[in-house]
Design a protein around this motif. Structure first.
Motif, PDB file in Angstrom:
ATOM      1  N   ARG A 134       0.844  -1.194   0.000  1.00  0.00           N
ATOM      2  CA  ARG A 134       0.000   0.000   0.000  1.00  0.00           C
ATOM      3  C   ARG A 134       0.885   1.251   0.000  1.00  0.00           C
ATOM      4  O   ARG A 134       2.033   1.205   0.431  1.00  0.00           O
ATOM      5  CB  ARG A 134      -0.917   0.011   1.219  1.00  0.00           C
ATOM      6  N   ILE A 135       0.311   2.376  -0.429  1.00  0.00           N
ATOM      7  CA  ILE A 135       1.033   3.642  -0.469  1.00  0.00           C
ATOM      8  C   ILE A 135       0.162   4.740   0.132  1.00  0.00           C
ATOM      9  O   ILE A 135      -1.002   4.894  -0.243  1.00  0.00           O
ATOM     10  CB  ILE A 135       1.410   4.057  -1.908  1.00  0.00           C
ATOM     11  N   ALA A 136       0.730   5.515   1.058  1.00  0.00           N
ATOM     12  CA  ALA A 136       0.033   6.676   1.622  1.00  0.00           C
ATOM     13  C   ALA A 136       1.062   7.598   2.266  1.00  0.00           C
ATOM     14  O   ALA A 136       1.997   7.131   2.923  1.00  0.00           O
ATOM     15  CB  ALA A 136      -1.018   6.247   2.645  1.00  0.00           C
ATOM     16  N   SER A 137       0.901   8.911   2.074  1.00  0.00           N
ATOM     17  CA  SER A 137       1.780   9.933   2.671  1.00  0.00           C
ATOM     18  C   SER A 137       3.261   9.643   2.446  1.00  0.00           C
ATOM     19  O   SER A 137       4.089   9.822   3.346  1.00  0.00           O
ATOM     20  CB  SER A 137       1.502  10.055   4.174  1.00  0.00           C
ATOM     21  N   GLY A 138       3.587   9.185   1.241  1.00  0.00           N
ATOM     22  CA  GLY A 138       4.980   8.932   0.905  1.00  0.00           C
ATOM     23  C   GLY A 138       5.530   7.645   1.482  1.00  0.00           C
ATOM     24  O   GLY A 138       6.732   7.376   1.369  1.00  0.00           O
ATOM     25  N   MET A 139       4.689   6.836   2.116  1.00  0.00           N
ATOM     26  CA  MET A 139       5.128   5.580   2.717  1.00  0.00           C
ATOM     27  C   MET A 139       4.584   4.387   1.949  1.00  0.00           C
ATOM     28  O   MET A 139       3.417   4.361   1.553  1.00  0.00           O
ATOM     29  CB  MET A 139       4.670   5.493   4.176  1.00  0.00           C
ATOM     30  N   ARG A 140       5.453   3.401   1.719  1.00  0.00           N
ATOM     31  CA  ARG A 140       5.026   2.104   1.190  1.00  0.00           C
ATOM     32  C   ARG A 140       5.003   1.133   2.370  1.00  0.00           C
ATOM     33  O   ARG A 140       5.962   1.086   3.142  1.00  0.00           O
ATOM     34  CB  ARG A 140       5.989   1.622   0.118  1.00  0.00           C
ATOM     35  N   TYR A 141       3.932   0.367   2.503  1.00  0.00           N
ATOM     36  CA  TYR A 141       3.821  -0.468   3.684  1.00  0.00           C
ATOM     37  C   TYR A 141       3.047  -1.750   3.394  1.00  0.00           C
ATOM     38  O   TYR A 141       2.234  -1.816   2.475  1.00  0.00           O
ATOM     39  CB  TYR A 141       3.175   0.301   4.835  1.00  0.00           C
ATOM     40  N   ARG A 142       3.350  -2.775   4.195  1.00  0.00           N
ATOM     41  CA  ARG A 142       2.668  -4.055   4.077  1.00  0.00           C
ATOM     42  C   ARG A 142       2.900  -4.860   5.353  1.00  0.00           C
ATOM     43  O   ARG A 142       3.681  -4.447   6.225  1.00  0.00           O
ATOM     44  CB  ARG A 142       3.177  -4.838   2.879  1.00  0.00           C
ATOM     45  N   ILE A 143       2.245  -6.013   5.442  1.00  0.00           N
ATOM     46  CA  ILE A 143       2.444  -6.943   6.552  1.00  0.00           C
ATOM     47  C   ILE A 143       3.298  -8.097   6.049  1.00  0.00           C
ATOM     48  O   ILE A 143       2.943  -8.756   5.064  1.00  0.00           O
ATOM     49  CB  ILE A 143       1.104  -7.456   7.104  1.00  0.00           C
ATOM     50  N   LEU A 144       4.439  -8.333   6.690  1.00  0.00           N
ATOM     51  CA  LEU A 144       5.335  -9.412   6.293  1.00  0.00           C
ATOM     52  C   LEU A 144       4.757 -10.755   6.741  1.00  0.00           C
ATOM     53  O   LEU A 144       3.819 -10.811   7.551  1.00  0.00           O
ATOM     54  CB  LEU A 144       6.722  -9.198   6.888  1.00  0.00           C
ATOM     55  N   ASP A 145       5.348 -11.844   6.238  1.00  0.00           N
ATOM     56  CA  ASP A 145       4.758 -13.170   6.476  1.00  0.00           C
ATOM     57  C   ASP A 145       4.870 -13.657   7.918  1.00  0.00           C
ATOM     58  O   ASP A 145       4.266 -14.664   8.280  1.00  0.00           O
ATOM     59  CB  ASP A 145       5.361 -14.207   5.519  1.00  0.00           C
ATOM     60  N   ASP A 146       5.650 -12.975   8.754  1.00  0.00           N
ATOM     61  CA  ASP A 146       5.710 -13.345  10.172  1.00  0.00           C
ATOM     62  C   ASP A 146       4.878 -12.400  11.028  1.00  0.00           C
ATOM     63  O   ASP A 146       5.092 -12.280  12.239  1.00  0.00           O
ATOM     64  CB  ASP A 146       7.158 -13.387  10.661  1.00  0.00           C
ATOM     65  N   ASN A 147       3.950 -11.712  10.397  1.00  0.00           N
ATOM     66  CA  ASN A 147       3.022 -10.795  11.048  1.00  0.00           C
ATOM     67  C   ASN A 147       3.730  -9.601  11.693  1.00  0.00           C
ATOM     68  O   ASN A 147       3.332  -9.106  12.736  1.00  0.00           O
ATOM     69  CB  ASN A 147       2.159 -11.518  12.096  1.00  0.00           C
ATOM     70  N   ILE A 148       4.792  -9.146  11.053  1.00  0.00           N
ATOM     71  CA  ILE A 148       5.456  -7.909  11.449  1.00  0.00           C
ATOM     72  C   ILE A 148       5.173  -6.866  10.376  1.00  0.00           C
ATOM     73  O   ILE A 148       5.326  -7.137   9.180  1.00  0.00           O
ATOM     74  CB  ILE A 148       6.973  -8.119  11.625  1.00  0.00           C
ATOM     75  N   GLY A 149       4.736  -5.683  10.782  1.00  0.00           N
ATOM     76  CA  GLY A 149       4.462  -4.619   9.833  1.00  0.00           C
ATOM     77  C   GLY A 149       5.750  -4.009   9.308  1.00  0.00           C
ATOM     78  O   GLY A 149       6.757  -3.942  10.030  1.00  0.00           O
ATOM     79  N   TYR A 150       5.721  -3.577   8.061  1.00  0.00           N
ATOM     80  CA  TYR A 150       6.916  -2.986   7.439  1.00  0.00           C
ATOM     81  C   TYR A 150       6.531  -1.696   6.731  1.00  0.00           C
ATOM     82  O   TYR A 150       5.620  -1.680   5.893  1.00  0.00           O
ATOM     83  CB  TYR A 150       7.544  -3.962   6.446  1.00  0.00           C
ATOM     84  N   ILE A 151       7.203  -0.589   7.086  1.00  0.00           N
ATOM     85  CA  ILE A 151       6.992   0.711   6.444  1.00  0.00           C
ATOM     86  C   ILE A 151       8.305   1.156   5.829  1.00  0.00           C
ATOM     87  O   ILE A 151       9.342   1.182   6.504  1.00  0.00           O
ATOM     88  CB  ILE A 151       6.517   1.774   7.456  1.00  0.00           C
ATOM     89  N   ARG A 152       8.267   1.503   4.555  1.00  0.00           N
ATOM     90  CA  ARG A 152       9.445   2.048   3.872  1.00  0.00           C
ATOM     91  C   ARG A 152       9.206   3.535   3.624  1.00  0.00           C
ATOM     92  O   ARG A 152       8.286   3.917   2.902  1.00  0.00           O
ATOM     93  CB  ARG A 152       9.659   1.305   2.550  1.00  0.00           C
ATOM     94  N   LEU A 153      10.046   4.376   4.257  1.00  0.00           N
ATOM     95  CA  LEU A 153       9.893   5.830   4.154  1.00  0.00           C
ATOM     96  C   LEU A 153      11.208   6.431   3.682  1.00  0.00           C
ATOM     97  O   LEU A 153      12.189   6.458   4.416  1.00  0.00           O
ATOM     98  CB  LEU A 153       9.496   6.410   5.520  1.00  0.00           C
ATOM     99  N   GLN A 154      11.241   6.935   2.449  1.00  0.00           N
ATOM    100  CA  GLN A 154      12.479   7.401   1.833  1.00  0.00           C
ATOM    101  C   GLN A 154      12.727   8.892   1.980  1.00  0.00           C
ATOM    102  O   GLN A 154      13.816   9.377   1.678  1.00  0.00           O
ATOM    103  CB  GLN A 154      12.484   7.041   0.342  1.00  0.00           C
ATOM    104  N   SER A 155      11.720   9.651   2.457  1.00  0.00           N
ATOM    105  CA  SER A 155      11.901  11.098   2.551  1.00  0.00           C
ATOM    106  C   SER A 155      10.868  11.719   3.475  1.00  0.00           C
ATOM    107  O   SER A 155       9.743  11.209   3.607  1.00  0.00           O
ATOM    108  CB  SER A 155      11.798  11.732   1.167  1.00  0.00           C
ATOM    109  N   PHE A 156      11.268  12.824   4.108  1.00  0.00           N
ATOM    110  CA  PHE A 156      10.330  13.655   4.874  1.00  0.00           C
ATOM    111  C   PHE A 156      10.056  14.957   4.119  1.00  0.00           C
ATOM    112  O   PHE A 156       9.706  15.965   4.730  1.00  0.00           O
ATOM    113  CB  PHE A 156      10.907  13.973   6.254  1.00  0.00           C
ATOM    114  N   ALA A 157      10.221  14.928   2.804  1.00  0.00           N
ATOM    115  CA  ALA A 157      10.104  16.144   2.002  1.00  0.00           C
ATOM    116  C   ALA A 157       8.679  16.690   1.958  1.00  0.00           C
ATOM    117  O   ALA A 157       8.477  17.876   1.704  1.00  0.00           O
ATOM    118  CB  ALA A 157      10.601  15.890   0.584  1.00  0.00           C
ATOM    119  N   SER A 158       7.690  15.838   2.193  1.00  0.00           N
ATOM    120  CA  SER A 158       6.288  16.278   2.107  1.00  0.00           C
ATOM    121  C   SER A 158       5.617  16.197   3.475  1.00  0.00           C
ATOM    122  O   SER A 158       6.024  15.411   4.341  1.00  0.00           O
ATOM    123  CB  SER A 158       5.523  15.407   1.108  1.00  0.00           C
TER     124      SER A 158
END
Length: 340
Positions: A134-158
């Motif tokens: 999923r994508i929102a507010s510049g973040m890409r995120y999903r739930i990994l297969d061990d039920n740990i959430g993962y957020i990828r945030l490459q910038s605070f520009a916005s």
């Protein structure tokens, strides 16, 4: 003397005094190699905020820098040659927030990340995110297969939407823990960094201090002013969190790490951040080139400067063996720590 002549003489005298004062207070430099050199050295000398700290860290002597580069200035040098000399002089500050901008180049010092392993592979990141993230507010995120959430945030520009943050955390709420991967995040808006960090505390926290320049001397600063992080009014995360960092985490992203390390249940994993703990100041040289540099120093909650980065709780490097296996060593370490 008539009243009109008296008034005219008083006005002339006032104008003369004001003109004299402006000549004393404001130095004007010629638009030639020597004038631009003198202007740059003086502007930085009066406004840069880390002279004392960097003298302590690696022996920076700004007067010696003047002597060194003054000898390289010649009346007949080209603009390209002048730009190179002035850029090299600024490089002595070893500060990623120090830049000079011409129409053809940007003088910079990126040794804080260029001299170190990247500890990041976009190919591996894409493996973990797959294609249904999923994508929102510049973040890409999903739930990994061990039920740990993962957020990828490459910038605070916005700026970030509070509603977006609510939706992201609501979606990840069933997860046992959360990974926030900010590797290669070069910064942006400090307000966005604070906005996201506010989702990870239930009480107001002292997260650091800031000072402001009060005079032209290298030690002329205001008293320490507290930086406090207030909890968000939206959804707040209550479980464990791992922040993933490398040397390219800088400026506002470095501040985000500083804030998060004050929050409960948070660990930092990866490499040391790149730093960048000064709020920038901008000016201009007679030739028209703009410059910016650190003018307001910031510190962590213990009063220590984070200009040269923040060390992780777990120092982990991306291994070549894991890379060939399609595994991200730093993400895997985070999953291991969070499962404990």
């Amino acid at each position: 003397m008539t009243n009109s002549k008296l008034i005219r003489n008083i006005v002339v005298a006032i104008i003369a005094i004001l003109s004299l004062g402006s000549c004393v207070d404001e130095e004007e430099y010629a638009d030639n190699p020597r004038g631009n050199f003198e202007a740059l050295w003086k502007i930085v000398d009066e406004h840069y905020c880390f002279f004392n700290y960097k003298k302590e860290q690696y022996g920076l002597d700004w007067n010696a820098v003047y002597d060194k580069y003054s000898r390289q200035i010649a009346d007949d040098m080209t603009d390209n040659q002048l730009f190179e000399v002035l850029g090299n002089m600024l490089g002595e500050l070893k500060d990623g927030h120090v830049n000079m901008y011409s129409s053809w180049d940007v003088a910079r010092n990126w040794s804080w990340h260029e001299n170190y392993p990247s500890n990041l592979s976009d190919t591996l990141i894409n493996r973990y995110l797959s294609t249904d993230y999923r994508i929102a507010s510049g973040m890409r995120y999903r739930i990994l297969d061990d039920n740990i959430g993962y957020i990828r945030l490459q910038s605070f520009a916005s700026s970030m939407g509070e509603g977006n943050l609510d939706e992201i955390l609501y979606y990840l709420m069933p997860c046992n823990a959360l990974i926030i991967d900010i590797r290669d995040n070069g910064g942006g808006l400090v307000t966005s960094a604070e906005q996201l960090a506010a989702r990870f505390t239930n009480s107001t926290l002292l997260v650091g201090y800031m000072q402001h320049k009060t005079g032209r001397g290298h030690s002329d600063f205001s008293s320490m002013q507290e930086q406090r992080l207030k909890p968000s009014k939206g959804i707040r995360w209550q479980k464990r969190v791992a922040i993933l960092t490398n040397r390219s985490v800088y400026s506002a992203a470095n501040e985000f790490v500083k804030y998060m390390r004050c929050c409960p249940n948070v660990v930092q994993i990866g490499d040391r951040t790149g730093g960048g703990a000064g709020m920038p100041y901008s000016s201009e040289l007679p030739i028209g080139w703009s410059i910016r540099f650190s003018a307001c120093p910031m510190y962590d909650k213990d009063g220590n400067s984070t200009e040269f980065g923040i060390a992780p709780d777990y120092d982990v490097q991306l291994s070549q063996t894991d890379l060939l296996r399609g595994k991200d060593t730093i993400i895997e370490k985070a999953r291991e720590v969070l499962r404990q």
